[in-house]
Write a protein that holds these residues in place. Structure first.
Motif, PDB file in Angstrom:
ATOM      1  N   LEU A  55      51.746  42.748  54.149  1.00  0.00           N
ATOM      2  CA  LEU A  55      51.292  42.040  52.950  1.00  0.00           C
ATOM      3  C   LEU A  55      49.768  41.889  52.936  1.00  0.00           C
ATOM      4  N   VAL A  56      49.186  41.588  54.076  1.00  0.00           N
ATOM      5  CA  VAL A  56      47.733  41.450  54.163  1.00  0.00           C
ATOM      6  C   VAL A  56      47.056  42.788  53.883  1.00  0.00           C
ATOM      7  N   ILE A  57      47.552  43.849  54.463  1.00  0.00           N
ATOM      8  CA  ILE A  57      46.993  45.185  54.226  1.00  0.00           C
ATOM      9  C   ILE A  57      47.153  45.572  52.760  1.00  0.00           C
ATOM     10  N   PHE A  58      48.325  45.326  52.191  1.00  0.00           N
ATOM     11  CA  PHE A  58      48.595  45.616  50.786  1.00  0.00           C
ATOM     12  C   PHE A  58      47.616  44.864  49.891  1.00  0.00           C
ATOM     13  N   TYR A  59      47.357  43.596  50.216  1.00  0.00           N
ATOM     14  CA  TYR A  59      46.427  42.792  49.419  1.00  0.00           C
ATOM     15  C   TYR A  59      45.028  43.397  49.440  1.00  0.00           C
ATOM     16  N   PHE A  60      44.515  43.714  50.626  1.00  0.00           N
ATOM     17  CA  PHE A  60      43.143  44.200  50.728  1.00  0.00           C
ATOM     18  C   PHE A  60      42.966  45.636  50.240  1.00  0.00           C
ATOM     19  N   LEU A  61      44.015  46.444  50.258  1.00  0.00           N
ATOM     20  CA  LEU A  61      43.891  47.832  49.808  1.00  0.00           C
ATOM     21  C   LEU A  61      44.211  48.021  48.331  1.00  0.00           C
ATOM     22  N   LEU A  62      45.081  47.195  47.761  1.00  0.00           N
ATOM     23  CA  LEU A  62      45.497  47.407  46.378  1.00  0.00           C
ATOM     24  C   LEU A  62      45.170  46.259  45.430  1.00  0.00           C
ATOM     25  N   ILE A  63      45.531  45.066  45.778  1.00  0.00           N
ATOM     26  CA  ILE A  63      45.409  43.941  44.842  1.00  0.00           C
ATOM     27  C   ILE A  63      43.959  43.510  44.660  1.00  0.00           C
ATOM     28  N   ARG A  64      43.250  43.289  45.729  1.00  0.00           N
ATOM     29  CA  ARG A  64      41.876  42.790  45.643  1.00  0.00           C
ATOM     30  C   ARG A  64      40.941  43.762  44.914  1.00  0.00           C
ATOM     31  N   PRO A  65      40.963  45.061  45.200  1.00  0.00           N
ATOM     32  CA  PRO A  65      40.090  45.979  44.447  1.00  0.00           C
ATOM     33  C   PRO A  65      40.410  46.000  42.953  1.00  0.00           C
ATOM     34  N   GLN A  66      41.694  45.904  42.599  1.00  0.00           N
ATOM     35  CA  GLN A  66      42.060  45.892  41.187  1.00  0.00           C
ATOM     36  C   GLN A  66      41.564  44.628  40.510  1.00  0.00           C
ATOM     37  N   GLN A  67      41.618  43.494  41.193  1.00  0.00           N
ATOM     38  CA  GLN A  67      41.110  42.250  40.636  1.00  0.00           C
ATOM     39  C   GLN A  67      39.603  42.328  40.414  1.00  0.00           C
ATOM     40  N   LYS A  68      38.874  42.944  41.339  1.00  0.00           N
ATOM     41  CA  LYS A  68      37.429  43.107  41.185  1.00  0.00           C
ATOM     42  C   LYS A  68      37.115  44.001  39.987  1.00  0.00           C
ATOM     43  N   LYS A  69      37.866  45.075  39.841  1.00  0.00           N
ATOM     44  CA  LYS A  69      37.656  45.987  38.723  1.00  0.00           C
ATOM     45  C   LYS A  69      37.940  45.283  37.393  1.00  0.00           C
ATOM     46  N   ASP A  70      39.028  44.527  37.322  1.00  0.00           N
ATOM     47  CA  ASP A  70      39.373  43.790  36.105  1.00  0.00           C
ATOM     48  C   ASP A  70      38.303  42.767  35.759  1.00  0.00           C
ATOM     49  N   LYS A  71      37.758  42.087  36.761  1.00  0.00           N
ATOM     50  CA  LYS A  71      36.716  41.085  36.529  1.00  0.00           C
ATOM     51  C   LYS A  71      35.455  41.758  35.979  1.00  0.00           C
ATOM     52  N   LYS A  72      35.103  42.899  36.523  1.00  0.00           N
ATOM     53  CA  LYS A  72      33.923  43.630  36.069  1.00  0.00           C
ATOM     54  C   LYS A  72      34.085  44.060  34.603  1.00  0.00           C
ATOM     55  N   ILE A  73      35.269  44.530  34.237  1.00  0.00           N
ATOM     56  CA  ILE A  73      35.525  44.955  32.864  1.00  0.00           C
ATOM     57  C   ILE A  73      35.483  43.759  31.919  1.00  0.00           C
ATOM     58  N   ARG A  74      36.089  42.620  32.320  1.00  0.00           N
ATOM     59  CA  ARG A  74      36.050  41.409  31.483  1.00  0.00           C
ATOM     60  C   ARG A  74      34.612  40.949  31.259  1.00  0.00           C
ATOM     61  N   GLU A  75      33.784  40.985  32.303  1.00  0.00           N
ATOM     62  CA  GLU A  75      32.381  40.594  32.166  1.00  0.00           C
ATOM     63  C   GLU A  75      31.637  41.531  31.223  1.00  0.00           C
ATOM     64  N   MET A  76      31.885  42.834  31.344  1.00  0.00           N
ATOM     65  CA  MET A  76      31.230  43.803  30.467  1.00  0.00           C
ATOM     66  C   MET A  76      31.601  43.534  29.016  1.00  0.00           C
ATOM     67  N   ARG A  77      32.871  43.284  28.741  1.00  0.00           N
ATOM     68  CA  ARG A  77      33.318  43.034  27.373  1.00  0.00           C
ATOM     69  C   ARG A  77      32.753  41.734  26.825  1.00  0.00           C
ATOM     70  N   SER A  78      32.634  40.716  27.653  1.00  0.00           N
ATOM     71  CA  SER A  78      32.112  39.437  27.170  1.00  0.00           C
ATOM     72  C   SER A  78      30.593  39.461  27.002  1.00  0.00           C
ATOM     73  N   ASN A  79      29.905  40.399  27.660  1.00  0.00           N
ATOM     74  CA  ASN A  79      28.448  40.484  27.566  1.00  0.00           C
ATOM     75  C   ASN A  79      27.958  41.515  26.552  1.00  0.00           C
ATOM     76  N   LEU A  80      28.852  42.059  25.739  1.00  0.00           N
ATOM     77  CA  LEU A  80      28.424  43.016  24.722  1.00  0.00           C
ATOM     78  C   LEU A  80      27.563  42.321  23.676  1.00  0.00           C
ATOM     79  N   VAL A  81      26.557  43.027  23.194  1.00  0.00           N
ATOM     80  CA  VAL A  81      25.694  42.515  22.133  1.00  0.00           C
ATOM     81  C   VAL A  81      25.580  43.589  21.050  1.00  0.00           C
ATOM     82  N   VAL A  82      25.171  43.155  19.866  1.00  0.00           N
ATOM     83  CA  VAL A  82      24.979  44.088  18.755  1.00  0.00           C
ATOM     84  C   VAL A  82      23.926  45.113  19.164  1.00  0.00           C
ATOM     85  N   GLY A  83      24.215  46.376  18.917  1.00  0.00           N
ATOM     86  CA  GLY A  83      23.303  47.460  19.270  1.00  0.00           C
ATOM     87  C   GLY A  83      23.735  48.233  20.506  1.00  0.00           C
TER      88      GLY A  83
END
Length: 91
Positions: free
Chosen positions: A14-42
């Motif tokens: 479970l620990v290996i599964f978390y660090f290899l699959l779940i945590r990287p996906q959460q980081k990627k999702d957070k990065k995408i959410r931040e990009m979408r919330s920081n969009l500006v006109v132009g």
């Protein structure tokens, strides 16, 4: 002591599964959410469907983008924004 040995392997998996699959996906999702919330006109964006355009108006959940030489405008949902395109990538 036998109970500890019996649970050591599943817990390690479970620990290996978390660090290899779940945590990287959460980081990627957070990065995408931040990009979408920081969009500006132009900003130049690409939708998840592959449409490239320029942001002209931002509402709460909708974004109006302008595409093509005739500057056609249409609305897309924020979740449909795939990535922000750098100006240097457009040239």
């Amino acid at each position: 002591m036998d109970i500890l040995r019996a649970f050591a392997f599943p817990i390690a998996l479970l620990v290996i599964f978390y660090f290899l699959l779940i945590r990287p996906q959460q980081k990627k999702d957070k990065k995408i959410r931040e990009m979408r919330s920081n969009l500006v006109v132009g900003d130049h964006i690409t939708t998840i469907g592959g449409i490239v355009g320029k942001v002209t108006k931002i509402k709460e959940d909708d974004i109006t983008i302008e595409v093509g030489a005739d500057k056609t405008k249409f609305d897309v949902k924020k979740w449909a924004i795939g990535n922000k395109v750098n100006q240097s990538d457009n040239n």
